[in-house]
Write an enzyme that holds these catalytic residues in place. Sequence first.
Site, PDB file in Angstrom:
ATOM      1  N   ARG A  36      -5.870 -16.350  13.967  1.00 43.40           N
ATOM      2  CA  ARG A  36      -5.557 -17.020  12.809  1.00 43.40           C
ATOM      3  C   ARG A  36      -6.529 -16.814  11.575  1.00 43.40           C
ATOM      4  NH1 ARG A  36      -4.569 -21.020  16.628  1.00 43.40           N
ATOM      5  NH2 ARG A  36      -2.608 -21.399  17.153  1.00 43.40           N
ATOM      6  N   LYS A  44      -4.683  -8.522  -1.768  1.00 46.96           N
ATOM      7  CA  LYS A  44      -3.325  -8.297  -1.290  1.00 46.96           C
ATOM      8  C   LYS A  44      -3.514  -7.464   0.084  1.00 46.96           C
ATOM      9  CE  LYS A  44      -0.640  -8.373  -5.305  1.00 46.96           C
ATOM     10  NZ  LYS A  44       0.332  -7.897  -6.238  1.00 46.96           N
ATOM     11  N   GLU A  61      -4.874   4.203 -12.548  1.00 47.85           N
ATOM     12  CA  GLU A  61      -4.865   2.623 -12.132  1.00 47.85           C
ATOM     13  C   GLU A  61      -6.189   2.165 -12.955  1.00 47.85           C
ATOM     14  OE1 GLU A  61      -2.869   0.504 -10.637  1.00 47.85           O
ATOM     15  OE2 GLU A  61      -1.449   1.681  -9.150  1.00 47.85           O
ATOM     16  N   LYS A  67     -10.012  -6.516 -13.165  1.00 40.93           N
ATOM     17  CA  LYS A  67      -9.024  -6.813 -12.190  1.00 40.93           C
ATOM     18  C   LYS A  67      -9.560  -8.391 -11.616  1.00 40.93           C
ATOM     19  CE  LYS A  67      -6.326  -6.235  -8.164  1.00 40.93           C
ATOM     20  NZ  LYS A  67      -5.554  -5.414  -7.209  1.00 40.93           N
ATOM     21  N   GLU A  90      -0.528 -14.423  -7.656  1.00 40.05           N
ATOM     22  CA  GLU A  90       0.562 -13.660  -8.491  1.00 40.05           C
ATOM     23  C   GLU A  90       1.663 -14.426  -8.756  1.00 40.05           C
ATOM     24  OE1 GLU A  90       1.225  -8.826  -8.582  1.00 40.05           O
ATOM     25  OE2 GLU A  90       3.008 -10.020  -7.272  1.00 40.05           O
ATOM     26  N   ARG A 131      -1.353 -12.502 -12.990  1.00 38.67           N
ATOM     27  CA  ARG A 131      -1.295 -11.527 -12.269  1.00 38.67           C
ATOM     28  C   ARG A 131      -0.403 -10.144 -12.575  1.00 38.67           C
ATOM     29  NH1 ARG A 131      -4.136 -11.130  -6.155  1.00 38.67           N
ATOM     30  NH2 ARG A 131      -4.007  -8.874  -6.058  1.00 38.67           N
ATOM     31  N   ASN A 160       1.180  -5.320 -12.938  1.00 37.05           N
ATOM     32  CA  ASN A 160       2.411  -4.264 -12.705  1.00 37.05           C
ATOM     33  C   ASN A 160       2.842  -3.388 -14.038  1.00 37.05           C
ATOM     34  OD1 ASN A 160       2.692  -5.489 -10.142  1.00 37.05           O
ATOM     35  ND2 ASN A 160       3.826  -7.196 -10.757  1.00 37.05           N
ATOM     36  N   HIS A 165       4.316  -0.115 -13.106  1.00 40.29           N
ATOM     37  CA  HIS A 165       4.695  -0.164 -11.815  1.00 40.29           C
ATOM     38  C   HIS A 165       6.443  -0.408 -11.585  1.00 40.29           C
ATOM     39  CE1 HIS A 165       0.636  -0.564 -11.019  1.00 40.29           C
ATOM     40  NE2 HIS A 165       0.762  -0.774  -9.649  1.00 40.29           N
ATOM     41  N   HIS A 181       7.515   1.953  -9.062  1.00 41.37           N
ATOM     42  CA  HIS A 181       8.225   1.631  -7.799  1.00 41.37           C
ATOM     43  C   HIS A 181       9.636   2.423  -7.494  1.00 41.37           C
ATOM     44  CE1 HIS A 181       5.633  -1.886  -6.848  1.00 41.37           C
ATOM     45  NE2 HIS A 181       5.156  -0.918  -6.370  1.00 41.37           N
ATOM     46  N   HIS A 215       1.275   7.041  -5.177  1.00 41.93           N
ATOM     47  CA  HIS A 215       1.687   5.634  -6.085  1.00 41.93           C
ATOM     48  C   HIS A 215       1.253   5.853  -7.543  1.00 41.93           C
ATOM     49  CE1 HIS A 215       1.890   1.477  -6.655  1.00 41.93           C
ATOM     50  NE2 HIS A 215       0.485   1.329  -6.850  1.00 41.93           N
TER      51      HIS A 215
HETATM   52  P1  NAD Z   1      -4.603   6.306   1.375  1.00 36.93           P
HETATM   53  O1  NAD Z   1      -5.202   5.307   1.888  1.00 36.93           O
HETATM   54  O2  NAD Z   1      -3.369   6.980   1.938  1.00 36.93           O
HETATM   55  O3  NAD Z   1      -5.598   7.424   0.927  1.00 36.93           O
HETATM   56  C1  NAD Z   1      -5.339   8.664   0.218  1.00 36.93           C
HETATM   57  C2  NAD Z   1      -5.544  10.013   1.161  1.00 36.93           C
HETATM   58  O4  NAD Z   1      -6.963  10.138   0.953  1.00 36.93           O
HETATM   59  C3  NAD Z   1      -5.475   9.734   2.702  1.00 36.93           C
HETATM   60  O5  NAD Z   1      -5.010  10.777   3.111  1.00 36.93           O
HETATM   61  C4  NAD Z   1      -6.983   9.606   3.033  1.00 36.93           C
HETATM   62  O6  NAD Z   1      -7.070   9.786   4.541  1.00 36.93           O
HETATM   63  C5  NAD Z   1      -7.697  10.470   1.902  1.00 36.93           C
HETATM   64  N1  NAD Z   1      -8.983   9.710   1.777  1.00 36.93           N
HETATM   65  C6  NAD Z   1      -9.395   8.546   1.861  1.00 36.93           C
HETATM   66  N2  NAD Z   1     -10.780   8.447   1.292  1.00 36.93           N
HETATM   67  C7  NAD Z   1     -11.123   9.791   1.204  1.00 36.93           C
HETATM   68  C8  NAD Z   1     -12.442  10.525   0.958  1.00 36.93           C
HETATM   69  N3  NAD Z   1     -13.477   9.871   0.462  1.00 36.93           N
HETATM   70  N4  NAD Z   1     -12.593  11.982   0.840  1.00 36.93           N
HETATM   71  C9  NAD Z   1     -11.473  12.631   1.361  1.00 36.93           C
HETATM   72  N5  NAD Z   1     -10.239  12.110   1.737  1.00 36.93           N
HETATM   73  C10 NAD Z   1     -10.072  10.695   1.787  1.00 36.93           C
HETATM   74  O7  NAD Z   1      -4.186   5.848  -0.136  1.00 36.93           O
HETATM   75  P2  NAD Z   1      -4.733   5.130  -1.416  1.00 36.93           P
HETATM   76  O8  NAD Z   1      -3.997   6.013  -2.664  1.00 36.93           O
HETATM   77  O9  NAD Z   1      -6.035   4.882  -1.479  1.00 36.93           O
HETATM   78  O10 NAD Z   1      -3.875   3.814  -1.352  1.00 36.93           O
HETATM   79  C11 NAD Z   1      -2.439   3.814  -1.291  1.00 36.93           C
HETATM   80  C12 NAD Z   1      -1.990   2.264  -0.559  1.00 36.93           C
HETATM   81  O11 NAD Z   1      -2.736   1.191  -1.265  1.00 36.93           O
HETATM   82  C13 NAD Z   1      -0.679   2.174  -0.593  1.00 36.93           C
HETATM   83  O12 NAD Z   1      -0.124   1.856   0.683  1.00 36.93           O
HETATM   84  C14 NAD Z   1      -0.320   0.900  -1.526  1.00 36.93           C
HETATM   85  O13 NAD Z   1       0.731   0.148  -1.410  1.00 36.93           O
HETATM   86  C15 NAD Z   1      -1.785   0.209  -1.281  1.00 36.93           C
HETATM   87  N6  NAD Z   1      -2.093  -0.571  -2.512  1.00 36.93           N
HETATM   88  C16 NAD Z   1      -2.525  -1.782  -2.245  1.00 36.93           C
HETATM   89  C17 NAD Z   1      -3.018  -2.512  -3.410  1.00 36.93           C
HETATM   90  C18 NAD Z   1      -3.556  -3.934  -3.007  1.00 36.93           C
HETATM   91  O14 NAD Z   1      -3.641  -4.747  -4.063  1.00 36.93           O
HETATM   92  N7  NAD Z   1      -3.846  -4.319  -1.984  1.00 36.93           N
HETATM   93  C19 NAD Z   1      -2.963  -2.010  -4.615  1.00 36.93           C
HETATM   94  C20 NAD Z   1      -2.440  -0.690  -4.939  1.00 36.93           C
HETATM   95  C21 NAD Z   1      -2.160  -0.081  -4.024  1.00 36.93           C
HETATM   96  N1  GLY Z   2      -2.149  -3.903  -7.623  1.00 36.88           N
HETATM   97  C1  GLY Z   2      -1.723  -5.143  -8.067  1.00 36.88           C
HETATM   98  C2  GLY Z   2      -2.272  -6.368  -7.822  1.00 36.88           C
HETATM   99  O1  GLY Z   2      -3.252  -6.313  -7.095  1.00 36.88           O
HETATM  100  O2  GLY Z   2      -1.917  -7.487  -8.136  1.00 36.88           O
END
Ligand code: NAD
Ligand code: GLY
Length: 373
Positions: free
Chosen positions: A121, A143, A185, A228, A238, A242, A246, A249, A253, A266
Amino acid sequence: MLKIKIGKGEKGYPVYLHHGLLHNGGLLLKHHFAGGPFLLVTDKNVFSPYGEICTQSMRQNGFKPYMVVLEGGEKDKTLQSAFKLYGEALKAGLDRKSFVVALGGGVIGDLAGFVAATYMRGIPFVQIPTTLLAMVDSSVGGKVGVNHPQGKNIIGAFYQPSLVLADLETLKTLPRRELAAGLAELFKYGIILESSLFYQIEFFLKDSFFELGSSTFQKLVAQAVLTKGKVVTVDEKETNFRRILNFGHTIGHALESATSYNYYLHGEAVAIGMMAATYLSVKLKILKSKDACRILKLLERLNPPLPPAGLNTAEVLQALYSDKKKDSGKLVFVLPSAIGKGVFYKSPPLAEIREVVEKYLYQRPGNEISDLG
Ligand code: NAD
Ligand code: GLY
């Protein structure tokens, strides 16, 4: 070291930002947790350069990391991975006083955060973002979640971390393409929320790309986090404001979805979405073309990829209209209204949307935007 406070009261947490911070990660953890076992989730690309640095400092400070190294990438963000992590947590004997650490990009942060939110939980979790996208976006705001075969981030929660440790040194091993996606971003906050950040980015990008090791870069990342932070403090779940985050996006998206999430990163899709939204804003007479030119000039520097062969405007529009961010059946765009300011705009005319999608899907902006008047 920079310390930025996000949120208020019980849900408030610090973001620490520094070059080489991982070496002292254990000390910072100690301010928040008694020693003992915890689950450390990471992926292969991050484990090899940073796994040992990270765990050494934690062990030295009385913690006992149970490390799980995943393959990495979006395919890991599933309930199956979460299930595997629950099993590892049980095997390690984690109870409600334990915590989870996410060492990696947004995929690891979202997944490990989701596991923390649901294991027994909810147990605390720590974000150690290692991509620029994770530093300026996904590690802040709570998120967390996983994907469903029918859609991205369908299963999840708002669950705030206890602290965020961002070591900018880790960006030095990040592939350049991933870095540019994260910059999209970062630029977003300047374009839509914080003119001073926009002007600084513009100034520092005048001659060359950012120097990752510089204090200037650290300050830009800090300002993005702060920006942020302000938004998610006002509207954690959101319900309203918030949604300003987007920007880019809506079309972004749609591009990702029309290409089955395996073509654009992304941030690349968001960069194209921001270009299209900027142009749309000029067409709807919300944004002056002079400001649009400055915004587009910045975004062009990210050089997002051209579409894959066969992707056409109709497919993108179809994906756009089935987007989950439809508000009472209406498509809501975030459009820049000036540098550092954005507005919500419901249901722009389809013809205008089609035109901007067509334009930015296939070509990158030239000087013609200045002709719009
Ligand atoms: P990711 O976590 O897949 O990382 C991108 C690539 O870089 C991967 O292959 C990873 O192994 C590699 N990597 C990470 N750090 C590294 C480093 N320091 N050196 C070498 N390689 C490294 O992708 P991302 O772009 O970080 O995140 C994308 C994800 O985040 C998506 O799933 C998206 O939905 C999510 N997201 C979430 C939020 C949120 O608010 N929670 C916001 C935006 C995106
Ligand atoms: N990535 C957009 C948010 O966190 O709301």
